[in-house]
Design a protein around this motif. Structure first.
Motif, short mmCIF file in Angstrom:
data_model
loop_
_atom_site.label_atom_id
_atom_site.label_comp_id
_atom_site.label_asym_id
_atom_site.label_seq_id
_atom_site.Cartn_x
_atom_site.Cartn_y
_atom_site.Cartn_z
N LEU A 191 -0.29 6.57 -12.20
CA LEU A 191 0.62 7.67 -12.46
C LEU A 191 2.06 7.16 -12.44
CD1 LEU A 191 -1.26 10.21 -10.20
CD2 LEU A 191 -1.42 9.99 -12.67
N ILE A 192 2.38 6.31 -13.39
CA ILE A 192 3.65 5.60 -13.44
C ILE A 192 4.87 6.53 -13.47
CG2 ILE A 192 5.05 4.10 -14.93
CD1 ILE A 192 2.97 2.63 -13.28
N PRO A 193 4.85 7.68 -14.14
CA PRO A 193 6.08 8.49 -14.21
C PRO A 193 6.68 8.87 -12.86
CG PRO A 193 4.55 9.25 -15.87
CD PRO A 193 3.80 8.25 -15.02
N TYR A 194 5.88 8.86 -11.79
CA TYR A 194 6.47 9.11 -10.48
C TYR A 194 7.52 8.05 -10.13
CZ TYR A 194 2.93 12.67 -9.46
OH TYR A 194 2.16 13.79 -9.47
N HIS A 195 7.35 6.86 -10.67
CA HIS A 195 8.33 5.80 -10.44
C HIS A 195 9.68 6.22 -11.01
CE1 HIS A 195 10.45 1.97 -11.18
NE2 HIS A 195 9.77 1.50 -10.15
N ALA A 196 9.69 6.80 -12.20
CA ALA A 196 10.95 7.24 -12.81
C ALA A 196 11.57 8.39 -12.01
CB ALA A 196 10.71 7.66 -14.26
N LEU A 197 10.73 9.27 -11.47
CA LEU A 197 11.26 10.35 -10.63
C LEU A 197 11.93 9.79 -9.38
CD1 LEU A 197 8.37 12.98 -10.83
CD2 LEU A 197 10.57 13.05 -12.00
N ALA A 236 0.84 -1.21 0.00
CA ALA A 236 0.00 0.00 0.00
C ALA A 236 0.87 1.26 0.00
CB ALA A 236 -0.94 -0.01 1.20
N SER A 237 1.99 1.21 0.71
CA SER A 237 2.89 2.36 0.72
C SER A 237 3.49 2.60 -0.66
CB SER A 237 4.01 2.15 1.75
OG SER A 237 3.47 2.01 3.05
N GLN A 238 3.90 1.52 -1.33
CA GLN A 238 4.43 1.66 -2.69
C GLN A 238 3.37 2.20 -3.64
OE1 GLN A 238 6.64 -1.61 -4.41
NE2 GLN A 238 7.08 -2.45 -2.39
N ARG A 239 2.15 1.79 -3.43
CA ARG A 239 1.09 2.15 -4.38
C ARG A 239 0.61 3.58 -4.22
NH1 ARG A 239 -5.00 -0.44 -4.59
NH2 ARG A 239 -5.76 0.86 -6.29
N PHE A 240 0.57 4.09 -2.99
CA PHE A 240 -0.08 5.38 -2.76
C PHE A 240 0.87 6.51 -2.40
CE2 PHE A 240 -3.55 2.35 -1.64
CZ PHE A 240 -4.42 2.70 -2.65
N CYS A 252 7.60 6.40 -1.92
CA CYS A 252 7.74 4.96 -1.68
C CYS A 252 7.56 4.16 -2.96
CB CYS A 252 6.73 4.49 -0.64
SG CYS A 252 6.86 5.30 0.96
N GLY A 253 7.60 4.82 -4.11
CA GLY A 253 7.30 4.13 -5.37
C GLY A 253 8.22 2.98 -5.69
#
Length: 633
Positions: free
Chosen positions: A500-506, A439-443, A447-448
């Motif tokens: 909102l996948i681009p936050y993962h790249a950030l 849940a932390s990774q997801r929201f 924590c992405g």
């Protein structure tokens, strides 16, 4: 068998893109980057070709096109083999083998990236096999659901888009999927699917949620691989920013992350959409091909519409770069104008088509007003909006963005779980811990990558904000897209990172900022922690995207242990492979970086954060005043 056909299909897609890159875009794409761009170009070309072939009632064009590409490869084989004698990056980031011989760092990174893609594909196949044996389901769709928590409509959206076009149905005269709207999402994913189903002669039908077994498994395998290609965007972009060492850290972190594995295994068109966008950013950093940048942005948007806020931020960054040397040089007005014009035409065409066919895009009203899909299509917009403002006070509507922004940075699930554990109202066990981790990774934006990675990501954010022009980059790539999401996604989970996948790249950028200069032993420690968290999430989380049942180890029979063991071995091999590659790398030789005193850096970063908060407050305040017009005085 379907696993092999899907792998061959992605290789074919890559070959098509390779020919296009070498023959048409060699001026903009360097030889060492060509293989990274090839799948993205191939995906766009295959989608366009499928559109032309189906809507012209000439499906034979798909097979003829593949033969023509093969013929072009033979005719221009010398040109396709041509390459520069020494890739540019070799002069700045040499690598040495353990025996002292020189290694080509471009080959080193490419080798590890391809290995990681195949390893994740193996993990997806093995996990699917494990979960369908532990939790038997009536068909493959529900087996994938048990593994990921991804609903059947989301899994199968590209299938239904492809089937709709293949059967020459017409919106809105012909119904789409249940109450869903054909134009809820752009169609490129459907046409890529259609290209390969037509090419291989696979059945593309559905009757009361029953799908042909061979075509269904091929579809899932195809989209597992297409989503895994995200690593082909991460590798060259992070190499450009941080060298080969940083790129290997980024690829390995992504490949073992729980969010990445679960989301890609759900056959969603999410990470596949972010991949072309990362390539567009890479071209921007190299000051190459503004029209190609815009085309890649359009490919990204047409795979998944959630990319739109980040495309807007990318355009704003280019406007800033007209005046400020953000990437070491200023861009020309002509380049920005070409990018903007091409992007507006390519992406804007979608909105013109939606307007022309009369689609209401009910997902839009779901995000804006919390309307159900059926309600959004059958009721007037004014009625939907009035109902929304009737059930929400002015204060609650005004605070929607504030609540969403706060929850996007606070690990609320972790806070609540710790409170429950301390007060003994919730037992501590592996499943509840796994739920909190996922849940932390997801929201939570920071924590992405993993909850354990959040402190380093936050430290990386402060370190980067202290740099010159960092505020403008943060405004374009983070603040503007985030404000757009916060203002228009008026639902409780607005910042769910699987959308909102681009936050993962950030997060990757901030993570590698800190780790790339650390000793290999410390880097490996953090990679092991991320991998451990990923394994716990994938195996034991009961709440993924929808509630499912995580594994109980006592449920796994002796015959099934090899599935579990294979998954763990593949995960471990990615981390060990990253460690081997990192030990071959040598620190970059160059001028020492400009060192800013720690407290001065914190003051600079803090000042930029305060400015960002002031911008957020001003925008929300203005919008709150605007909302007054919807409430009686």
């Amino acid at each position: 068998m379907e696993e092999i056909v899907a792998l061959f299909s992605v290789c074919l897609l890559t070959a098509i893109g390779w020919v296009a890159a070498k023959l048409c875009f060699a001026r903009f794409i360097s030889d060492e980057n060509c293989v990274y761009f090839a799948p993205a170009l191939g995906a766009g070309i295959c989608g366009v070709l499928a559109y032309i072939a189906i809507h012209s009632y000439q499906p034979w064009l798909i097979g003829a096109f593949v033969i023509a590409v093969g013929g072009a490869a033979l005719v221009f084989r010398k040109r396709l083999r041509g390459g520069s004698a020494a890739p540019r990056a070799m002069t700045t980031s040499p690598s040495l083998s353990s025996s002292g011989g020189a290694l080509d760092p471009a080959r080193q990174l490419l080798r590890f990236t391809i290995f990681s893609i195949l390893a994740v594909y193996g993990m997806q196949i093995v996990l699917y096999g494990l979960f369908r044996r532990v939790y038997p389901a009536p068909d493959e769709i529900w087996s994938v659901f048990n593994l990921t928590g991804v609903t059947p409509p989301d899994q199968m959206f590209a299938w239904h888009q492809a089937m709709y076009a293949d059967q020459h149905r017409h919106y809105p005269q012909d119904p789409f999927l249940n109450d869903m709207d054909l134009y809820d999402r752009p169609h490129l994913g459907g046409y890529i699917t259609l290209f390969f189903f037509r090419l291989w002669g696979l059945p593309l039908t559905e009757q009361k949620a029953v799908y042909p077994a061979d075509g269904l498994h091929f579809y899932h395998c195809l989209w597992w691989l297409l989503n895994n290609l995200y690593l082909m965007g991460v590798a060259p972009l992070l190499r450009k920013l941080f060298g080969y060492r940083g790129a290997i850290i980024a690829v390995a972190t992504t490949a073992v992350g729980g969010l990445f594995v679960i989301c890609t295994a759900g056959s969603w068109m999410k990470f596949a959409a972010a991949y072309p966008f990362l390539l567009a950013v890479l071209l921007y950093l190299e000051n190459q091909g503004p029209m190609l940048q815009a085309a890649l942005c359009a490919v990204s948007y047409y795979i998944h519409g959630s990319m739109l806020p980040f495309l807007a931020g990318f355009g704003l960054l280019q406007v800033f770069n007209l005046r400020y040397p953000i990437n070491g040089r200023k861009v020309r007005l002509q380049s920005v104008a070409v990018f903007a014009a091409t992007g507006v035409v390519l992406v804007g065409a979608w909105f013109l088509v939606v307007r022309w066919v009369g689609s209401k895009q009910p997902l839009l009203y779901y995000y804006l007003y919390g309307a159900g899909l059926t309600e959004a299509q059958t009721k007037p917009v004014t009625e939907i909006a009035k109902a929304f403002y009737d059930r929400n006070s002015w204060a609650s509507v005004s605070l929607f963005p504030v609540n969403n922004l706060i929850s996007s940075w606070l690990p609320i699930e972790l806070i609540l779980a710790v409170k429950a554990w301390l007060t003994s109202t919730r037992p501590f066990n592996l499943h509840t811990a796994a739920n909190v981790l996922f849940a932390s990774q997801r929201f939570c934006v920071e924590c992405g990558l993993a909850l354990v990675a959040a402190p380093i990501v936050i430290a990386g954010a402060f370190k980067n904000l202290a740099k010159e022009h960092a505020g403008k980059i943060a405004l374009a790539f983070y603040l503007v897209p985030t404000l757009l999401v916060a203002l228009f996604y008026r639902i409780g989970w607005a910042f769910s990172l699987h959308i909102l996948i681009p936050y993962h790249a950030l997060c990757l950028f901030l993570w590698v900022t800190m780790l790339r200069a650390w000793p290999t032993s410390r880097v490996m420690l953090w990679l092991w922690l991320v991998a451990l968290e990923g394994v716990v999430c994938v195996l034991f989380t009961d709440f993924r995207f929808l509630p499912v049942k995580g594994l109980e180890l006592n449920q796994i029979s002796v015959e099934q242990l090899w599935w579990l063991g294979t998954y763990v071995i593949v995960t471990v091999s990615i981390v060990l492979g990253a460690g081997w590659e990192l030990r071959q790398s040598v620190p970059i030789v160059g001028p020492p970086p400009i060192v800013i005193a720690r407290w001065r850096a914190l003051r600079i970063a803090g000042a930029k954060l305060l400015i960002g908060l002031a911008v957020i407050a001003a925008v929300i305040g203005v919008l709150s005043i605007y909302y007054l017009r919807f409430y009686p005085r």
